[in-house]
Design an enzyme around this catalytic site. Structure first.
Site, short mmCIF file in Angstrom:
data_model
loop_
_atom_site.label_atom_id
_atom_site.label_comp_id
_atom_site.label_asym_id
_atom_site.label_seq_id
_atom_site.Cartn_x
_atom_site.Cartn_y
_atom_site.Cartn_z
N ASP A 96 -30.94 31.01 23.91
CA ASP A 96 -31.34 32.25 24.56
C ASP A 96 -32.75 32.72 24.25
O ASP A 96 -33.05 33.91 24.33
CB ASP A 96 -30.35 33.35 24.13
CG ASP A 96 -30.17 33.37 22.62
OD1 ASP A 96 -31.09 32.94 21.90
OD2 ASP A 96 -29.10 33.82 22.15
N GLU A 118 -25.17 25.40 24.04
CA GLU A 118 -24.78 26.70 23.47
C GLU A 118 -24.71 27.76 24.59
O GLU A 118 -25.28 28.85 24.49
CB GLU A 118 -25.73 27.14 22.34
CG GLU A 118 -25.12 28.21 21.44
CD GLU A 118 -26.04 28.62 20.29
OE1 GLU A 118 -26.07 27.92 19.28
OE2 GLU A 118 -26.71 29.66 20.43
N GLU A 132 -32.54 38.35 24.16
CA GLU A 132 -31.73 37.13 24.24
C GLU A 132 -30.52 37.27 25.17
O GLU A 132 -30.15 36.31 25.85
CB GLU A 132 -31.26 36.72 22.84
CG GLU A 132 -32.36 36.18 21.94
CD GLU A 132 -33.15 37.27 21.21
OE1 GLU A 132 -32.88 38.48 21.44
OE2 GLU A 132 -34.05 36.92 20.43
N HIS A 205 -35.15 39.02 11.37
CA HIS A 205 -36.29 38.83 12.27
C HIS A 205 -36.11 39.43 13.66
O HIS A 205 -37.05 39.48 14.43
CB HIS A 205 -36.57 37.33 12.46
CG HIS A 205 -35.51 36.62 13.27
ND1 HIS A 205 -35.49 36.66 14.65
CD2 HIS A 205 -34.43 35.90 12.91
CE1 HIS A 205 -34.45 35.97 15.09
NE2 HIS A 205 -33.79 35.51 14.05
N ARG A 207 -36.09 41.07 17.14
CA ARG A 207 -37.09 41.94 17.76
C ARG A 207 -36.63 43.40 17.78
O ARG A 207 -37.40 44.31 17.50
CB ARG A 207 -37.35 41.47 19.20
CG ARG A 207 -38.80 41.35 19.56
CD ARG A 207 -38.96 40.54 20.82
NE ARG A 207 -39.69 39.32 20.56
CZ ARG A 207 -40.99 39.19 20.65
NH1 ARG A 207 -41.74 40.21 21.01
NH2 ARG A 207 -41.59 38.04 20.40
N HIS A 238 -39.39 35.22 7.50
CA HIS A 238 -39.86 34.80 8.82
C HIS A 238 -41.37 34.95 8.88
O HIS A 238 -41.94 35.80 8.20
CB HIS A 238 -39.18 35.68 9.88
CG HIS A 238 -39.28 35.16 11.28
ND1 HIS A 238 -40.42 35.30 12.03
CD2 HIS A 238 -38.39 34.51 12.06
CE1 HIS A 238 -40.22 34.76 13.23
NE2 HIS A 238 -38.98 34.27 13.27
C1 UD1 Z 1 -37.89 33.94 18.49
C2 UD1 Z 1 -36.83 34.11 19.60
C3 UD1 Z 1 -35.49 34.54 19.02
C4 UD1 Z 1 -35.07 33.62 17.89
C5 UD1 Z 1 -36.19 33.52 16.86
C6 UD1 Z 1 -35.83 32.56 15.77
C7 UD1 Z 1 -37.56 34.94 21.77
C8 UD1 Z 1 -37.86 36.12 22.60
N1 UD1 Z 1 -37.26 35.18 20.50
O1 UD1 Z 1 -38.13 35.21 17.96
O2 UD1 Z 1 -34.51 34.52 20.03
O3 UD1 Z 1 -33.93 34.16 17.28
O4 UD1 Z 1 -37.38 33.05 17.51
O5 UD1 Z 1 -36.64 32.70 14.66
O6 UD1 Z 1 -37.62 33.83 22.25
N2 UD1 Z 1 -44.80 33.01 13.89
C9 UD1 Z 1 -45.69 32.17 13.25
N3 UD1 Z 1 -45.31 30.88 13.03
C10 UD1 Z 1 -44.10 30.37 13.41
C11 UD1 Z 1 -43.21 31.24 14.06
C12 UD1 Z 1 -43.58 32.55 14.32
O7 UD1 Z 1 -46.77 32.57 12.86
O8 UD1 Z 1 -43.83 29.21 13.16
C13 UD1 Z 1 -45.19 34.42 14.14
C14 UD1 Z 1 -46.24 34.58 15.23
O9 UD1 Z 1 -47.12 35.60 14.86
C15 UD1 Z 1 -45.41 35.03 16.42
C16 UD1 Z 1 -44.32 35.86 15.75
O10 UD1 Z 1 -44.04 35.16 14.54
O11 UD1 Z 1 -46.18 35.79 17.32
C17 UD1 Z 1 -43.05 36.03 16.55
O12 UD1 Z 1 -42.60 34.80 17.10
P1 UD1 Z 1 -41.76 34.80 18.49
O13 UD1 Z 1 -41.34 33.42 18.81
O14 UD1 Z 1 -42.52 35.54 19.53
O15 UD1 Z 1 -40.53 35.69 18.17
P2 UD1 Z 1 -39.39 35.55 17.08
O16 UD1 Z 1 -39.14 36.90 16.54
O17 UD1 Z 1 -39.71 34.44 16.15
N1 UDP Z 2 -33.34 28.46 8.47
C1 UDP Z 2 -34.18 27.54 7.85
N2 UDP Z 2 -35.05 27.99 6.90
C2 UDP Z 2 -35.13 29.29 6.55
C3 UDP Z 2 -34.29 30.24 7.21
C4 UDP Z 2 -33.42 29.79 8.19
O1 UDP Z 2 -34.13 26.35 8.12
O2 UDP Z 2 -35.94 29.62 5.67
C5 UDP Z 2 -32.42 27.99 9.53
C6 UDP Z 2 -30.96 28.43 9.44
O3 UDP Z 2 -30.21 27.50 8.69
C7 UDP Z 2 -30.52 28.44 10.89
C8 UDP Z 2 -31.79 28.82 11.64
O4 UDP Z 2 -32.87 28.56 10.75
O5 UDP Z 2 -30.12 27.17 11.33
C9 UDP Z 2 -31.77 30.26 12.04
O6 UDP Z 2 -33.01 30.59 12.53
P1 UDP Z 2 -33.43 32.08 12.84
O7 UDP Z 2 -32.68 33.01 11.95
O8 UDP Z 2 -34.93 32.10 12.79
O9 UDP Z 2 -33.02 32.27 14.37
P2 UDP Z 2 -31.67 32.67 15.10
O10 UDP Z 2 -30.60 31.75 14.66
O11 UDP Z 2 -31.40 34.10 14.79
O12 UDP Z 2 -32.01 32.50 16.55
#
Ligand code: UD1
Ligand code: UDP
Length: 370
Positions: A96, A118, A132, A205, A207, A238
């Site tokens: 999602d 999923e 999501e 994490h 939003r 995160h």
């Molecule tokens: C995204 C997904 C969410 C998922 C989550 C898992 C959407 C809308 N959201 O949210 O469904 O649960 O990922 O973690 O698709 N960033 C980095 N490096 C990284 C990752 C993130 O710097 O490797 C920072 C960046 O500044 C980025 C911010 O995190 O702008 C947010 O990342 P983003 O993918 O937009 O949203 P998530 O909250 O991670």
């Molecule tokens: N996870 C990881 N390292 C971390 C924290 C989480 O590998 O430091 C894994 C966790 O086991 C799970 C996934 O990341 O499989 C969850 O990711 P996240 O919470 O970012 O996203 P969501 O599942 O809420 O979409």
């Protein structure tokens, strides 16, 4: 030869899609192509490395502080030529995220079949989780194959009028991943640090929780840590800078709280398997923890994973400080309550979801494709 293209971009999608990539690569009749959007950068690359997956295409769209519009527009602007070049029979997306939604929309525009891994998770609250719930409902309207992890997810799709022949209950590929990572002999300096304490793992994490709800979560956790000297917390944080700022404001300068960089998935799964309790707003962790017998306090108002709640290992505790505090306190102080939650159940599959999905795609008759 069928061409199956997998598109994913964030950490959780990668953890649940990489085992499927590796399974599909063993199938003779399937050409497997991997495209990552790079919605996440460092957290995605960590997972690709752990599963030895080298993408064929990388859209590299991540920008610091990206908005939903940035992510969606950047994927739509870059994925078209890749779809044209690969000309896949089916594109597999996961869950999602915005990567999932934008990729599916691009495939719909190009009349390419979508396989949704999923599929069918629902809260039926369009604002929670945000965005999501919208993303996954939108994908269900246009997906040709719906790989539902549970009977409940399949029932949601049927209730919404999806074609029964498009729905397959496969289990969740998260469990496939977990089966390859957890080891009895795993060791780590941070686990040594927590050896004589009750180890609490936290992640956050979402939003919709950025801002006041996240302050509430961390304040509640800080209070419990202050009141119980036998507790240590590990928080692999995160990479979102907003999350980091709030954590710094609420959780810094406590020698029993370790805020660390995101853990490699192998390390993280082993940390989960050794901890006492988990507090999280994550989706994937709600699937992993029950099979490890670890209680989870879900710091959200809704969950799309009612199976774990029914099984008794997950409890929804909302996003208000007092509610999180009192539920956390109860599990720390009441052993009987803790023990009723701490039992291993596995509502999310037997670890063979990838094999089932690959079997279905291998056998699918040509007419299922557009
Ligand atoms: C995204 C997904 C969410 C998922 C989550 C898992 C959407 C809308 N959201 O949210 O469904 O649960 O990922 O973690 O698709 N960033 C980095 N490096 C990284 C990752 C993130 O710097 O490797 C920072 C960046 O500044 C980025 C911010 O995190 O702008 C947010 O990342 P983003 O993918 O937009 O949203 P998530 O909250 O991670
Ligand atoms: N996870 C990881 N390292 C971390 C924290 C989480 O590998 O430091 C894994 C966790 O086991 C799970 C996934 O990341 O499989 C969850 O990711 P996240 O919470 O970012 O996203 P969501 O599942 O809420 O979409």
């Amino acid at each position: 030869m069928k061409t199956v293209m997998l598109v994913f971009g964030t950490r959780p999608e990668a953890i649940k899609m990489c085992p499927l990539v590796n399974e599909l690569k063993t199938r003779n009749g399937i050409k497997t192509v991997v495209c990552v959007t790079g919605q996440h950068r460092q957290m995605l690359d960590q997972v690709l490395k752990a599963f030895n997956v080298i993408p064929d295409y990388d859209l590299s769209i991540m920008r610091a502080g990206q908005t939903l519009i940035d992510v969606t527009a950047n994927i739509l602007n870059t994925i078209g030529p890749v779809l044209d070049e690969v000309n896949p029979d089916v594109v597999l997306v996961h869950g999602d995220t915005s990567t999932t939604f934008a990729t599916s929309l691009a495939c719909f525009y190009k009349q390419i079949s979508i396989g949704h891994v999923e599929a069918g998770l629902r809260t039926y609250n369009i604002n929670s989780p945000y965005p999501e719930e919208f993303n996954r409902q939108a994908v269900s309207i246009i997906s040709r194959y719906n790989f539902a992890p549970t009977q409940q997810a399949a029932a949601n799709l049927i209730k919404e009028g999806r074609n029964k022949e498009s729905i397959f209950v496969t289990g969740n590929t998260a469990i496939d991943a977990l089966k390859t990572t957890v080891s009895e002999t795993f060791d780590h300096p941070y686990l040594k640090w927590a050896e004589n304490s009750r180890l609490i793992i936290i992640t956050a994490h979402r939003r919709e929780n950025l801002g006041e709800p996240m302050h509430h979560m961390f304040k509640a956790i800080r209070r419990i840590v202050n009141e119980h000297s036998d507790i240590k917390v590990i928080y692999p944080i995160h990479m979102n800078p907003i999350v980091r700022r709030i954590a710094d404001e609420e959780l810094a300068n406590c020698d029993r709280i370790k805020i660390i960089e995101p853990l490699e998935v192998l390390d993280f799964h082993n940390f989960l398997s050794r901890c006492y309790l988990i507090l999280t707003d994550s989706g994937g962790i709600q699937e992993e923890a029950p099979s490890l017998g670890k209680p989870v306090l879900v710091m959200r108002d809704t969950t799309e994973r009612p199976e774990g709640v029914k099984a008794g290992t997950l409890k929804l505790v909302g996003v208000k400080e007092e509610e999180i505090y009192s539920n956390f306190k109860e599990l720390i102080e009441n052993e009987r309550k803790y023990n009723t939650m701490a039992h291993a159940v596995n509502p999310y599959g037997d670890g063979k979801a990838c094999k089932r999905i690959a079997d279905i795609l291998e056998k699918a008759s040509g007419k299922l494709y557009i």
